[in-house]
Design a protein around this motif. Sequence first.
Motif, PDB file in Angstrom:
ATOM      1  N   SER A 170       1.151  -1.177  -0.280  1.00 51.60           N
ATOM      2  CA  SER A 170       0.201   0.150   0.188  1.00 51.60           C
ATOM      3  C   SER A 170       0.955   0.823  -0.016  1.00 51.60           C
ATOM      4  CB  SER A 170      -0.589   0.001   1.218  1.00 51.60           C
ATOM      5  OG  SER A 170      -1.145   1.281   1.834  1.00 51.60           O
ATOM      6  N   GLN A 171       0.299   2.538  -0.842  1.00 49.37           N
ATOM      7  CA  GLN A 171       1.412   3.586  -0.930  1.00 49.37           C
ATOM      8  C   GLN A 171       0.515   4.134   0.179  1.00 49.37           C
ATOM      9  OE1 GLN A 171       4.426   4.240  -2.700  1.00 49.37           O
ATOM     10  NE2 GLN A 171       3.739   1.663  -3.067  1.00 49.37           N
ATOM     11  N   ASP A 172       0.042   4.194   0.692  1.00 53.90           N
ATOM     12  CA  ASP A 172      -1.280   4.921   1.408  1.00 53.90           C
ATOM     13  C   ASP A 172      -0.373   4.689   2.954  1.00 53.90           C
ATOM     14  OD1 ASP A 172      -2.778   6.661   2.621  1.00 53.90           O
ATOM     15  OD2 ASP A 172      -4.436   5.697   2.429  1.00 53.90           O
ATOM     16  N   ILE A 173       1.079   4.533   3.188  1.00 51.80           N
ATOM     17  CA  ILE A 173       1.357   3.529   5.143  1.00 51.80           C
ATOM     18  C   ILE A 173       2.481   5.303   5.209  1.00 51.80           C
ATOM     19  CG2 ILE A 173       0.397   1.808   5.104  1.00 51.80           C
ATOM     20  CD1 ILE A 173       3.024   0.599   4.290  1.00 51.80           C
ATOM     21  N   ARG A 174       2.576   4.819   6.684  1.00 54.28           N
ATOM     22  CA  ARG A 174       3.746   5.647   7.011  1.00 54.28           C
ATOM     23  C   ARG A 174       5.360   5.735   6.454  1.00 54.28           C
ATOM     24  NH1 ARG A 174       6.588   5.036  12.823  1.00 54.28           N
ATOM     25  NH2 ARG A 174       6.662   3.071  12.127  1.00 54.28           N
ATOM     26  N   TYR A 175       5.796   4.490   5.861  1.00 56.51           N
ATOM     27  CA  TYR A 175       6.786   4.356   4.652  1.00 56.51           C
ATOM     28  C   TYR A 175       6.719   3.526   3.804  1.00 56.51           C
ATOM     29  CZ  TYR A 175       9.244   6.190   9.007  1.00 56.51           C
ATOM     30  OH  TYR A 175      10.181   6.547  10.102  1.00 56.51           O
ATOM     31  N   PRO A 176       5.453   3.926   2.034  1.00 53.77           N
ATOM     32  CA  PRO A 176       5.300   3.037   1.830  1.00 53.77           C
ATOM     33  C   PRO A 176       6.551   2.612   1.100  1.00 53.77           C
ATOM     34  CG  PRO A 176       5.329   5.612   1.010  1.00 53.77           C
ATOM     35  CD  PRO A 176       5.090   5.131   2.604  1.00 53.77           C
ATOM     36  N   VAL A 177       6.125   1.237   0.173  1.00 54.71           N
ATOM     37  CA  VAL A 177       7.812   0.617  -0.632  1.00 54.71           C
ATOM     38  C   VAL A 177       8.004   1.619  -1.953  1.00 54.71           C
ATOM     39  CG1 VAL A 177       8.559  -1.688  -0.896  1.00 54.71           C
ATOM     40  CG2 VAL A 177       7.677  -1.440   1.172  1.00 54.71           C
ATOM     41  N   LEU A 178       8.528   2.093  -2.086  1.00 50.96           N
ATOM     42  CA  LEU A 178       8.648   2.661  -3.472  1.00 50.96           C
ATOM     43  C   LEU A 178       9.553   2.137  -4.647  1.00 50.96           C
ATOM     44  CD1 LEU A 178       9.137   6.749  -3.201  1.00 50.96           C
ATOM     45  CD2 LEU A 178       7.277   4.525  -3.124  1.00 50.96           C
ATOM     46  N   GLY A 179      10.385   0.764  -4.313  1.00 51.41           N
ATOM     47  CA  GLY A 179      10.828  -0.290  -4.416  1.00 51.41           C
ATOM     48  C   GLY A 179      12.274  -0.997  -3.550  1.00 51.41           C
ATOM     49  N   ALA A 180      13.276  -1.242  -4.124  1.00 50.42           N
ATOM     50  CA  ALA A 180      13.997  -1.262  -3.358  1.00 50.42           C
ATOM     51  C   ALA A 180      15.579  -2.039  -4.551  1.00 50.42           C
ATOM     52  CB  ALA A 180      13.915  -2.898  -2.941  1.00 50.42           C
ATOM     53  N   SER A 181      16.780  -1.962  -4.039  1.00 47.67           N
ATOM     54  CA  SER A 181      17.933  -2.602  -4.310  1.00 47.67           C
ATOM     55  C   SER A 181      17.779  -4.173  -4.282  1.00 47.67           C
ATOM     56  CB  SER A 181      19.346  -2.253  -3.635  1.00 47.67           C
ATOM     57  OG  SER A 181      19.300  -2.402  -2.885  1.00 47.67           O
ATOM     58  N   CYS A 185       5.778  -4.959  11.609  1.00 43.99           N
ATOM     59  CA  CYS A 185       4.514  -4.810  11.631  1.00 43.99           C
ATOM     60  C   CYS A 185       3.821  -4.109  10.459  1.00 43.99           C
ATOM     61  CB  CYS A 185       3.394  -4.903  12.417  1.00 43.99           C
ATOM     62  SG  CYS A 185       3.691  -5.872  13.548  1.00 43.99           S
ATOM     63  N   GLU A 186       4.065  -2.726  10.122  1.00 36.36           N
ATOM     64  CA  GLU A 186       3.232  -2.743   8.916  1.00 36.36           C
ATOM     65  C   GLU A 186       3.620  -2.620   7.905  1.00 36.36           C
ATOM     66  OE1 GLU A 186       3.164   2.273   9.818  1.00 36.36           O
ATOM     67  OE2 GLU A 186       4.359   2.336   7.827  1.00 36.36           O
ATOM     68  N   LEU A 187       5.330  -2.844   7.910  1.00 34.28           N
ATOM     69  CA  LEU A 187       5.963  -3.838   6.234  1.00 34.28           C
ATOM     70  C   LEU A 187       4.884  -5.224   6.179  1.00 34.28           C
ATOM     71  CD1 LEU A 187       9.041  -3.122   6.542  1.00 34.28           C
ATOM     72  CD2 LEU A 187       7.614  -2.014   4.559  1.00 34.28           C
ATOM     73  N   PHE A 188       4.937  -5.697   7.501  1.00 32.72           N
ATOM     74  CA  PHE A 188       4.140  -7.367   7.046  1.00 32.72           C
ATOM     75  C   PHE A 188       3.418  -7.841   8.366  1.00 32.72           C
ATOM     76  CE2 PHE A 188       8.720  -7.832   6.333  1.00 32.72           C
ATOM     77  CZ  PHE A 188       8.682  -7.545   5.152  1.00 32.72           C
ATOM     78  N   PRO A 189       1.485  -6.668   7.904  1.00 30.23           N
ATOM     79  CA  PRO A 189       0.784  -6.883   9.045  1.00 30.23           C
ATOM     80  C   PRO A 189       0.570  -8.347   9.329  1.00 30.23           C
ATOM     81  CG  PRO A 189      -0.532  -5.525   6.891  1.00 30.23           C
ATOM     82  CD  PRO A 189       1.682  -6.266   6.651  1.00 30.23           C
ATOM     83  N   MET A 190       0.865  -9.103   8.062  1.00 27.67           N
ATOM     84  CA  MET A 190       0.022 -10.561   8.958  1.00 27.67           C
ATOM     85  C   MET A 190       1.119 -11.270  10.055  1.00 27.67           C
ATOM     86  SD  MET A 190       2.115 -13.445   5.896  1.00 27.67           S
ATOM     87  CE  MET A 190       1.220 -14.419   6.006  1.00 27.67           C
ATOM     88  N   PHE A 191       2.543 -10.312  10.268  1.00 27.08           N
ATOM     89  CA  PHE A 191       3.154 -11.169  11.421  1.00 27.08           C
ATOM     90  C   PHE A 191       2.842 -10.176  12.471  1.00 27.08           C
ATOM     91  CE2 PHE A 191       7.607 -10.753   8.344  1.00 27.08           C
ATOM     92  CZ  PHE A 191       7.070 -12.131   7.552  1.00 27.08           C
ATOM     93  N   SER A 192       2.281  -9.673  12.552  1.00 27.42           N
ATOM     94  CA  SER A 192       1.452  -8.814  13.929  1.00 27.42           C
ATOM     95  C   SER A 192       0.692  -9.933  14.725  1.00 27.42           C
ATOM     96  CB  SER A 192       0.555  -7.849  13.958  1.00 27.42           C
ATOM     97  OG  SER A 192      -0.855  -9.086  13.251  1.00 27.42           O
ATOM     98  N   ARG A 193       0.632 -10.981  13.998  1.00 24.65           N
ATOM     99  CA  ARG A 193      -0.380 -12.473  15.225  1.00 24.65           C
ATOM    100  C   ARG A 193       1.721 -13.747  15.677  1.00 24.65           C
ATOM    101  NH1 ARG A 193      -5.729 -14.126  11.720  1.00 24.65           N
ATOM    102  NH2 ARG A 193      -4.937 -15.120  13.930  1.00 24.65           N
ATOM    103  N   VAL A 194       2.867 -13.802  15.519  1.00 23.17           N
ATOM    104  CA  VAL A 194       3.142 -14.056  15.676  1.00 23.17           C
ATOM    105  C   VAL A 194       4.163 -13.774  16.827  1.00 23.17           C
ATOM    106  CG1 VAL A 194       5.722 -15.035  14.913  1.00 23.17           C
ATOM    107  CG2 VAL A 194       3.933 -14.822  12.936  1.00 23.17           C
ATOM    108  N   ARG A 195       3.971 -14.926  17.647  1.00 23.45           N
ATOM    109  CA  ARG A 195       4.899 -14.233  19.217  1.00 23.45           C
ATOM    110  C   ARG A 195       5.672 -14.636  19.089  1.00 23.45           C
ATOM    111  NH1 ARG A 195       0.509 -18.343  21.847  1.00 23.45           N
ATOM    112  NH2 ARG A 195       1.454 -18.997  20.121  1.00 23.45           N
ATOM    113  N   MET A 196       6.675 -13.881  19.147  1.00 26.13           N
ATOM    114  CA  MET A 196       8.726 -13.652  19.383  1.00 26.13           C
ATOM    115  C   MET A 196       8.502 -13.990  20.801  1.00 26.13           C
ATOM    116  SD  MET A 196       9.420 -11.220  17.139  1.00 26.13           S
ATOM    117  CE  MET A 196       8.497 -11.215  16.033  1.00 26.13           C
ATOM    118  N   ASN A 197       9.976 -14.734  20.573  1.00 28.51           N
ATOM    119  CA  ASN A 197      10.364 -16.294  21.461  1.00 28.51           C
ATOM    120  C   ASN A 197      11.658 -15.452  22.095  1.00 28.51           C
ATOM    121  OD1 ASN A 197       9.450 -18.050  21.126  1.00 28.51           O
ATOM    122  ND2 ASN A 197      11.063 -19.896  20.291  1.00 28.51           N
ATOM    123  N   ARG A 198      12.558 -14.633  21.681  1.00 27.43           N
ATOM    124  CA  ARG A 198      13.759 -14.311  22.670  1.00 27.43           C
ATOM    125  C   ARG A 198      14.749 -13.177  21.895  1.00 27.43           C
ATOM    126  NH1 ARG A 198      18.313 -17.264  21.246  1.00 27.43           N
ATOM    127  NH2 ARG A 198      17.317 -18.385  19.912  1.00 27.43           N
TER     128      ARG A 198
END
Length: 416
Positions: A163-174, A321-334
């Motif tokens: 989405s281009q409508d987020i705080r840090y939209p992905v415009l591209g990459a190397s 979580c903003e870049l990968f919304p689906m990761f918001s439900r993953v628990r962190m181990n350490r």
Amino acid sequence: MKKYSGFSLFKHSLSHHENWQAAWRSPQPKKQYDVIIVGGGGHGLATAYYLAKVHGITNVAVLEKGYLGGGNTARNTTIVRSNYLWDEASKLYDHSLDLWKDLSQDLNYNVMFSQRGVLNLGHNLQDMRDIERRVNANRLNGIDGVVLNTAEVKEIVPVINDSQDIRYPVLGASWQATGGVARHDAVAWGFARGADSFGVDLIQQCEVTDIVTEEGAIVGVQTTQGFIGANKVACVTAGNSGVMAAMVGLRLPIESRPLQALVSEPVKPIIDTVVMSNAVHAYVSQSDKGDLVIGAGTDSYNGYGQRGSFHVVEHTLSAICELFPMFSRVRMNRAWGGVVDTCPDACPIVSKTSIKGLYFNCGWGTGGFKATPGSGHVFAHTLAHDEAHPLAAPFSLDRFNTGHLIDEHGAAGVAH
Ligand code: FAD
Ligand code: PYC
């Protein structure tokens, strides 16, 4: 090196680990060595290995205050790439990348080098201009790289938020397709076993407490196991290099800061490359076990505690979580931290010093894991010949007098 038959592998799989053959000896220190390497991390062990293998110098000890590979080598997020901006840095890191390609065969030890590609995201027009400049520079140096747009990034990482409508939209990459990851512990263990097989003494639980000189030349080191004599001492102590230098009254242009990372619970394969964003101070890859390996930026204060601030982790995870919304439900181990020593130009020091027989290899900051084989290879040359390897020459301490700094802040993995 010891070879195992199928039968002995089967037998060992049924036994407890105390019956396994040790991968290296645990010798008592000798009275005198040609070279003492202080620091049994990946870089120190690689230096010992190449000193023995390439230069035939085997009267060598690696002194490690804790256990081999227990410093930043154990704490890093294992990203390997060579897409640095300036000729000097990109050539050094690319030399390392070349060595990575055959390292498992060379060491006869699987370092699990996986060239799964590395994306460095751009989030605004200036990021994209910088990416284009860096990729062009890389290609002029024979380093693979392409500039991708948002859709092309999405094709490689379908779970990314385009989405281009987020705080840090992905415009591209190397995209450096030859970059990837390796198994950090295996790298330390492989180099340790290799160095030991050439007769290098690996001495753990042996802290160097002083560097001893006479008339401006090295005579040895004082350690928690007593005095050990040496013609040459090489400090490869990452976040403790400033402390080592102070032992002989030297001051390095280095700041030591905490850098953190964390892993999630294991999940099914979801991301098969490395995604980094310098702007949001976050990056992620997935280990073979399934954990999401996530990293952050450095804390903004100096310190030697191997832990970082909570707000940095919080900031990183909100960016992830903003870049990968689906990761918001993953628990962190350490989560954990290391101490990274960084020079003003975000480049390492691989150098002789004003004291005869004293050398430093440090200042790799947030990005030295990828350099492990290359760093050891060029530093071994510097030690053997008392003259910098051509690829290491630009990284001598002299550059802080001449002003020939090599500013790699833009290509560093995480902002610092
Ligand atoms: P270390 O592995 O730290 O080894 C130095 C050793 O010196 C230690 O074992 C220490 O115990 C020993 N020592 C210190 N003082 C003494 C003494 N007085 N006597 C005896 N022994 C001593 N780089 C990348 O390229 N990619 C990444 O993805 C990446 N991620 C990172 C993530 C984190 C969280 C951190 C902390 C770092 C990361 N890095 C990364 C950087 C990388 O880890 C380091 O640059 C690299 O591992 C340094 O290796 P080393 O062998 O020089 O240091
Ligand atoms: O230098 O590529 C890097 C890096 C990634 C994470 C930390 N450092």
